[in-house]
Design an enzyme around this catalytic site. Sequence first.
Site, PDB file in Angstrom:
ATOM      1  NE  ARG A 114      26.185  40.536  44.749  1.00  0.00           N
ATOM      2  CZ  ARG A 114      27.091  41.250  43.549  1.00  0.00           C
ATOM      3  NH1 ARG A 114      26.172  41.465  42.914  1.00  0.00           N
ATOM      4  NH2 ARG A 114      28.398  40.202  43.228  1.00  0.00           N
ATOM      5  CE  LYS A 140      27.216  42.249  35.978  1.00  0.00           C
ATOM      6  NZ  LYS A 140      28.079  41.779  36.435  1.00  0.00           N
ATOM      7  CG  ASP A 145      23.000  49.289  35.316  1.00  0.00           C
ATOM      8  OD1 ASP A 145      23.259  48.267  34.878  1.00  0.00           O
ATOM      9  OD2 ASP A 145      24.057  50.137  36.212  1.00  0.00           O
ATOM     10  CD  GLN A 172      24.248  41.668  39.330  1.00  0.00           C
ATOM     11  OE1 GLN A 172      23.284  41.345  40.342  1.00  0.00           O
ATOM     12  NE2 GLN A 172      24.864  42.464  39.675  1.00  0.00           N
ATOM     13  CD  GLU A 180      22.856  48.652  40.735  1.00  0.00           C
ATOM     14  OE1 GLU A 180      22.641  47.498  40.818  1.00  0.00           O
ATOM     15  OE2 GLU A 180      23.708  49.283  41.062  1.00  0.00           O
ATOM     16  CD1 TRP A 188      29.030  47.840  39.481  1.00  0.00           C
ATOM     17  CD2 TRP A 188      29.767  47.605  41.421  1.00  0.00           C
ATOM     18  NE1 TRP A 188      30.223  47.098  38.921  1.00  0.00           N
ATOM     19  CE2 TRP A 188      31.182  47.386  40.055  1.00  0.00           C
ATOM     20  CE3 TRP A 188      30.900  47.617  42.694  1.00  0.00           C
ATOM     21  CZ2 TRP A 188      32.799  46.552  41.052  1.00  0.00           C
ATOM     22  CZ3 TRP A 188      32.142  47.329  43.210  1.00  0.00           C
ATOM     23  CH2 TRP A 188      33.510  46.952  42.173  1.00  0.00           C
TER      24      TRP A 188
HETATM   25  C1  LIG Z   1      23.616  46.811  38.326  1.00  0.00           C
HETATM   26  C2  LIG Z   1      25.499  46.709  37.519  1.00  0.00           C
HETATM   27  N1  LIG Z   1      25.958  47.710  36.183  1.00  0.00           N
HETATM   28  C3  LIG Z   1      26.914  47.275  35.269  1.00  0.00           C
HETATM   29  C4  LIG Z   1      28.034  47.219  36.011  1.00  0.00           C
HETATM   30  C5  LIG Z   1      28.944  47.372  35.349  1.00  0.00           C
HETATM   31  O1  LIG Z   1      29.595  45.718  34.193  1.00  0.00           O
HETATM   32  P1  LIG Z   1      30.136  45.271  33.671  1.00  0.00           P
HETATM   33  O2  LIG Z   1      31.401  45.020  34.752  1.00  0.00           O
HETATM   34  O3  LIG Z   1      30.191  44.753  32.731  1.00  0.00           O
HETATM   35  O4  LIG Z   1      31.110  46.398  33.263  1.00  0.00           O
HETATM   36  C6  LIG Z   1      27.786  45.562  37.217  1.00  0.00           C
HETATM   37  C7  LIG Z   1      28.889  45.117  37.398  1.00  0.00           C
HETATM   38  O5  LIG Z   1      28.705  44.405  38.462  1.00  0.00           O
HETATM   39  C8  LIG Z   1      26.350  45.918  37.595  1.00  0.00           C
HETATM   40  O6  LIG Z   1      26.064  45.007  38.930  1.00  0.00           O
END
Ligand SMILES: Cc1ncc(COP(=O)(O)O)c(C=O)c1O
Length: 433
Positions: free
Chosen positions: A406, A272, A243, A246, A210, A138
Amino acid sequence: MTRNADPDLWTRARRHLVRYGGTFAPVIIERAEGSFVIDADGRKILDFTSGQMSAILGHGHPEIAAVVADHARTLDHLFSGMLSRPVVDLATELAGIAPGGLERTLLLTTGAEANEAALRMAKLATGGWEVVGFAQSWHGMTAGAAAATYSAGRKGYGPAQVGSFAIPAPNAYRPAFERDGAADWQGELDYAFALVDRQSTGNLAAFLAEPILSSGGILDLPPGYLAALKRKCVERGMLLILDEAQTGIGRTGLMFACERDGVVPDILTLSKTLGAGLPLAAVMTTAAIEDLCHARGFLFYTTHVSDPLPAAVGLKVLEIVARDGLVARAATAGARLAARLRALQQRFACIGDVRGRGLLQGVEIVADRATKVPAPDLGDAVTRRCLELGLSMNIVQLPDMGGVFRIAPPLTASDAELDLGLDILERALESSV
Ligand SMILES: Cc1ncc(COP(=O)(O)O)c(C=O)c1O
């Protein structure tokens, strides 16, 4: 009647709100304070997801509130071509804590936007345009980030960007590849990249990953995996973008999750947790990549790029995290949380797996441990029961695996708050199985 049932509010919500995903929790939240949100009946609900996995300092932190109030009055938003001190100060601070060499920062608003900018940088720097991601990923809802998001939302929106490829994320609990009875992530990775090589037209730009796939069910890349992934990228002249929306800013017990692996990505995105729940995101890269992109005319000009107010919030977040030792706190509190979750696993056969790092833990719910058959209804029932008992939990339901809770409380949550949440989870499990 409970005030959460307010027929007028729910009628207007139904009439005037776009439904953007899932269902709304059956409560009206009036306030949020520390580790709790407070509903219309005045009931305190423990927030075990830090809002949307973001509020690492809890809600309404007085020092953050003061920065917001101050900057709203004195230095809020500017013409995007103007600089202010908080922006340069935050970029400097981030360069000081980021893994080696990531010394240049672009300050934005959301995670999707940060990934979008990172992908544009990778394309410009490499001259390629193909992007590889994990099939359980994601990265956000804007076009480029969504094209690299495979865990949800691909159907019905027309073609994703040409040159988008997915490989499986390693899943130690449900390994797709095994050798001598053990999960074989290296074999899986080699095979996956052999397929990427066959499909690629020779224009690979980036792998976007991620370190712990959160929406993918808290899939923790095993030690050694990131280094192997980086090698795959280097061999193909593509960039590794991590990324850490989180996992960044302490959540896993290290400032950045990639520190565990000693792997420095070419580009790191934060969102975040950097604003601790307020909209702030960052893209970090090396001087060499930034110089190259700049020379090639890099453009990412947005309304809120380099806005002083959120930058000042980010600075305060970093100050509080350092001053209050919250990275170490995430490690110790996470160990306590994980130990109790594993004890619950001994007691409840529906807990198939407990995994994660620091204060980002996953609990996979199955029909029974032997078969590992998913039990989506049970997961949803436990989630509902937790809310009734005063605990906000999030469960992700994905194909081919059980629902995964989670669990990501604020880094400021006390031991007593963690214990309270775990007691509620235990009672919810007792009454649901
Ligand atoms: C790992 C990760 N990257 C990017 C995003 C996207 O972030 P945003 O919703 O602030 O655009 C999320 C959102 O849940 C995420 O979990």
